[in-house]
Design a protein around this motif. Structure first.
Motif, PDB file in Angstrom:
ATOM      1  N   SER A 148       0.838  -1.202   0.000  1.00 12.74           N
ATOM      2  CA  SER A 148       0.000   0.000   0.000  1.00 12.74           C
ATOM      3  C   SER A 148       0.869   1.245   0.000  1.00 12.74           C
ATOM      4  N   ILE A 200      -5.954   3.108   4.260  1.00 15.86           N
ATOM      5  CA  ILE A 200      -7.035   2.424   3.554  1.00 15.86           C
ATOM      6  C   ILE A 200      -8.293   3.269   3.622  1.00 15.86           C
ATOM      7  N   ASN A 201      -8.916   3.453   2.486  1.00 16.41           N
ATOM      8  CA  ASN A 201     -10.202   4.149   2.435  1.00 16.41           C
ATOM      9  C   ASN A 201     -11.284   3.084   2.207  1.00 16.41           C
ATOM     10  N   ASP A 237     -14.365   3.583  -0.061  1.00 16.22           N
ATOM     11  CA  ASP A 237     -14.248   3.396  -1.512  1.00 16.22           C
ATOM     12  C   ASP A 237     -14.520   1.919  -1.804  1.00 16.22           C
ATOM     13  N   LYS A 269     -14.321  -0.018  -4.402  1.00 19.28           N
ATOM     14  CA  LYS A 269     -13.324  -0.767  -5.159  1.00 19.28           C
ATOM     15  C   LYS A 269     -12.094  -1.052  -4.322  1.00 19.28           C
ATOM     16  N   GLU A 270     -11.676  -0.087  -3.500  1.00 15.43           N
ATOM     17  CA  GLU A 270     -10.510  -0.298  -2.646  1.00 15.43           C
ATOM     18  C   GLU A 270     -10.798  -1.379  -1.597  1.00 15.43           C
ATOM     19  N   ASN A 328     -10.645  -4.723  -3.349  1.00 12.57           N
ATOM     20  CA  ASN A 328      -9.269  -5.107  -3.689  1.00 12.57           C
ATOM     21  C   ASN A 328      -8.516  -5.643  -2.475  1.00 12.57           C
ATOM     22  N   THR A 371     -13.765  -6.896  -9.146  1.00 13.08           N
ATOM     23  CA  THR A 371     -13.901  -5.802  -8.175  1.00 13.08           C
ATOM     24  C   THR A 371     -14.557  -4.559  -8.774  1.00 13.08           C
TER      25      THR A 371
END
Length: 250
Positions: A13, A17-18, A21, A23-24, A27, A51
């Motif tokens: 990373s 971490i968000n 979001d 998609k994040e 993932n 994703t």
């Protein structure tokens, strides 16, 4: 919180971490399954890999939570991701128990402190503490230019470079050992014109540039002459080391 989990699992990373979001979040879940948990076979992870599609991924994730045995009391993505991280760390430890068994919490904290402590370099150069953009520095550059008789440039750093050149070439100790020659200044306005007779400022600038070019050519010629003399001294010396080459003819 999650950054520590990432570090423990060596997640690639570039920051925090968000989880808001989608998609994040997807993932990270996929990475944990792919790299650490491996509950599914590669083929069974096909929908988790999608994703970018909530239609495919959300049902796959719901089934994944059931298959993995998520506790029923998890109410948010934060809680789910925390549980997933802890589960992955547990598996990681199980696979490398011998590697981690000898490390105590105190030792780990001490290691983190040492790795995070950046070396402090104390500079002894006073110029490192100067603010070259401050009004005081700019004013000092202006006064130095006035002292040396240098035309002040709008960019004070340019004036400072000119002052440095004057000091290093005209005011250094070696130059000052030589007697200062006084007399008439060079007749820059005399001689063949440069073709700008109708523009006096351009004419004078062209004459100055020509003089500077002549000076550069003289310096170059002097360097060439010195090089030729040095080479002649080596090749004409009968004590030349013959192991390095051949001198003369037999």
């Amino acid at each position: 919180m999650f950054e520590r989990y990432l570090a423990a699992l060596e997640y690639p990373s570039q920051g925090g971490i968000n989880i808001d979001d989608p998609k994040e979040f997807r993932n990270i879940v996929l990475w944990l399954e792919d790299q650490k948990i491996r509950h599914y076979t590669i083929e069974d992870r096909a929908n988790l890999r999608k994703t970018g599609s909530a239609t495919d991924w959300d049902p796959a994730y719901a089934k994944y939570k059931i298959d993995l045995g998520f506790p029923a009391n998890l109410k948010s993505k934060t809680e789910e991701l925390t549980w997933l991280f802890l589960y992955a760390i547990k598996l990681e430890y199980s696979d490398n128990a011998d590697r981690y068994r000898s490390i105590t919490a105190a030792q780990k904290i001490e290691q983190e402190k040492k790795s995070s402590a950046a070396p402090e370099i104390k500079s002894t150069n006073p110029f490192d503490k100067l603010d070259f953009t401050s009004p005081d520095f700019e004013e000092g550059s202006r006064k130095l230019a006035e002292k040396l008789g240098i035309a002040y440039h709008p960019d004070h750093l340019v004036s400072l470079r000119a002052a440095s050149y004057v000091i290093s070439t005209a005011l250094n100790k070696e130059v000052l050992k030589e007697p200062i020659i006084t007399g008439k200044p060079f007749p820059i306005d005399e001689g063949i014109g440069m073709g700008f007779e109708n523009h006096q400022d351009l004419e004078k600038a062209a004459r100055i540039l020509r003089l500077l070019q002549i000076q550069n050519l003289r310096k170059l010629q002097t360097a060439i002459n010195e090089t030729i003399v040095a080479v002649q001294n080596i090749t004409a010396d009968p004590r030349t080391d013959t192991s390095l080459g051949k001198v003369g003819m037999k």
